[in-house]
Design a protein around this motif. Structure first.
Motif, mmCIF file in Angstrom:
data_model
loop_
_atom_site.group_PDB
_atom_site.id
_atom_site.type_symbol
_atom_site.label_atom_id
_atom_site.label_comp_id
_atom_site.label_asym_id
_atom_site.label_seq_id
_atom_site.Cartn_x
_atom_site.Cartn_y
_atom_site.Cartn_z
ATOM 1 N N CYS A 47 7.399 58.294 11.075
ATOM 2 C CA CYS A 47 7.186 56.845 11.122
ATOM 3 C C CYS A 47 6.457 56.365 9.872
ATOM 4 N N LYS A 48 5.451 57.110 9.418
ATOM 5 C CA LYS A 48 4.737 56.749 8.200
ATOM 6 C C LYS A 48 5.682 56.767 7.003
ATOM 7 N N LEU A 49 6.525 57.790 6.934
ATOM 8 C CA LEU A 49 7.473 57.907 5.842
ATOM 9 C C LEU A 49 8.445 56.727 5.833
ATOM 10 N N PHE A 50 9.018 56.390 6.991
ATOM 11 C CA PHE A 50 9.982 55.305 7.061
ATOM 12 C C PHE A 50 9.324 53.941 6.867
ATOM 13 N N ASP A 51 8.088 53.768 7.352
ATOM 14 C CA ASP A 51 7.371 52.513 7.117
ATOM 15 C C ASP A 51 7.194 52.284 5.622
ATOM 16 N N LEU A 66 6.504 61.394 -3.120
ATOM 17 C CA LEU A 66 7.336 62.537 -3.486
ATOM 18 C C LEU A 66 7.466 63.473 -2.284
ATOM 19 N N ILE A 67 8.695 63.815 -1.962
ATOM 20 C CA ILE A 67 8.970 64.731 -0.857
ATOM 21 C C ILE A 67 9.438 66.044 -1.470
ATOM 22 N N LYS A 68 8.772 67.105 -1.109
ATOM 23 C CA LYS A 68 9.103 68.427 -1.659
ATOM 24 C C LYS A 68 9.970 69.202 -0.685
ATOM 25 N N GLY A 69 10.931 69.941 -1.230
ATOM 26 C CA GLY A 69 11.695 70.875 -0.417
ATOM 27 C C GLY A 69 13.014 70.368 0.127
ATOM 28 N N PHE A 70 13.597 69.296 -0.467
ATOM 29 C CA PHE A 70 14.964 68.944 -0.091
ATOM 30 C C PHE A 70 15.863 70.114 -0.461
ATOM 31 N N LYS A 71 16.995 70.238 0.216
ATOM 32 C CA LYS A 71 17.960 71.282 -0.130
ATOM 33 C C LYS A 71 19.296 70.642 -0.452
ATOM 34 N N SER A 72 19.873 71.049 -1.578
ATOM 35 C CA SER A 72 21.181 70.540 -1.973
ATOM 36 C C SER A 72 22.258 71.238 -1.154
ATOM 37 N N LYS A 73 23.485 70.730 -1.262
ATOM 38 C CA LYS A 73 24.602 71.371 -0.557
ATOM 39 C C LYS A 73 24.779 72.814 -1.007
ATOM 40 N N ALA A 74 24.409 73.092 -2.257
ATOM 41 C CA ALA A 74 24.520 74.450 -2.790
ATOM 42 C C ALA A 74 23.356 75.336 -2.348
ATOM 43 N N GLY A 75 22.370 74.738 -1.658
ATOM 44 C CA GLY A 75 21.241 75.513 -1.160
ATOM 45 C C GLY A 75 20.044 75.544 -2.081
ATOM 46 N N ASN A 76 20.090 74.805 -3.181
ATOM 47 C CA ASN A 76 18.966 74.767 -4.114
ATOM 48 C C ASN A 76 17.927 73.757 -3.643
ATOM 49 N N PHE A 86 14.904 71.037 -4.166
ATOM 50 C CA PHE A 86 14.486 70.078 -5.172
ATOM 51 C C PHE A 86 13.502 69.096 -4.557
ATOM 52 N N ASP A 87 12.735 68.460 -5.414
ATOM 53 C CA ASP A 87 11.764 67.450 -5.002
ATOM 54 C C ASP A 87 12.281 66.088 -5.451
ATOM 55 N N ALA A 88 12.085 65.071 -4.625
ATOM 56 C CA ALA A 88 12.553 63.727 -4.975
ATOM 57 C C ALA A 88 11.837 62.692 -4.121
ATOM 58 N N TYR A 89 11.913 61.454 -4.581
ATOM 59 C CA TYR A 89 11.470 60.310 -3.794
ATOM 60 C C TYR A 89 12.695 59.806 -3.048
ATOM 61 N N LEU A 90 12.532 59.409 -1.823
ATOM 62 C CA LEU A 90 13.606 58.769 -1.083
ATOM 63 C C LEU A 90 13.481 57.276 -1.359
ATOM 64 N N ILE A 91 14.579 56.648 -1.811
ATOM 65 C CA ILE A 91 14.533 55.231 -2.157
ATOM 66 C C ILE A 91 15.502 54.443 -1.288
ATOM 67 N N LEU A 92 15.187 53.177 -1.121
ATOM 68 C CA LEU A 92 16.055 52.261 -0.397
ATOM 69 C C LEU A 92 16.727 51.373 -1.444
ATOM 70 N N GLY A 106 18.850 56.726 -1.286
ATOM 71 C CA GLY A 106 19.186 57.576 -2.418
ATOM 72 C C GLY A 106 17.963 58.354 -2.841
ATOM 73 N N PHE A 107 18.127 59.100 -3.909
ATOM 74 C CA PHE A 107 17.028 59.897 -4.452
ATOM 75 C C PHE A 107 16.609 59.350 -5.801
ATOM 76 N N GLU A 108 15.324 59.440 -6.062
ATOM 77 C CA GLU A 108 14.790 59.197 -7.394
ATOM 78 C C GLU A 108 14.021 60.465 -7.741
ATOM 79 N N PHE A 109 14.334 61.016 -8.895
ATOM 80 C CA PHE A 109 13.746 62.298 -9.265
ATOM 81 C C PHE A 109 12.541 62.110 -10.163
ATOM 82 N N PRO A 110 11.521 62.956 -9.982
ATOM 83 C CA PRO A 110 10.342 62.882 -10.850
ATOM 84 C C PRO A 110 10.716 63.343 -12.251
#
Length: 71
Positions: free
Chosen positions: A24-28, A38-48, A50-56, A63-67
């Protein structure tokens, strides 16, 4: 783009309340600011991982915004 949320299934009842609060805090923040911390530990379809910001985006999709890359 799809957004998938994974909630642990072990001892689910014990962690569900805390997990719900965190989500809820994240979505708010996403709705209020248009971007999460910054959210750490997303996984790509290839299994890699990555860290990214979730953007609206303007069209209300996510979408993602990368540091900046480390040199």
């Amino acid at each position: 783009m799809k957004l998938a949320l994974v909630v642990p299934c072990y001892d689910e009842e014990e962690v569900l309340e805390d997990t719900t609060k965190q989500l809820c805090k994240l979505f708010d923040k996403l709705l209020e600011k248009g971007k999460t911390d910054l959210i750490k530990g997303f996984k790509s379809k290839a299994g890699n991982e990555f860290d990214a910001y979730l953007i609206l985006k303007d069209d209300k999709t996510t979408g993602f915004e990368f540091p900046p890359r480390k040199k």
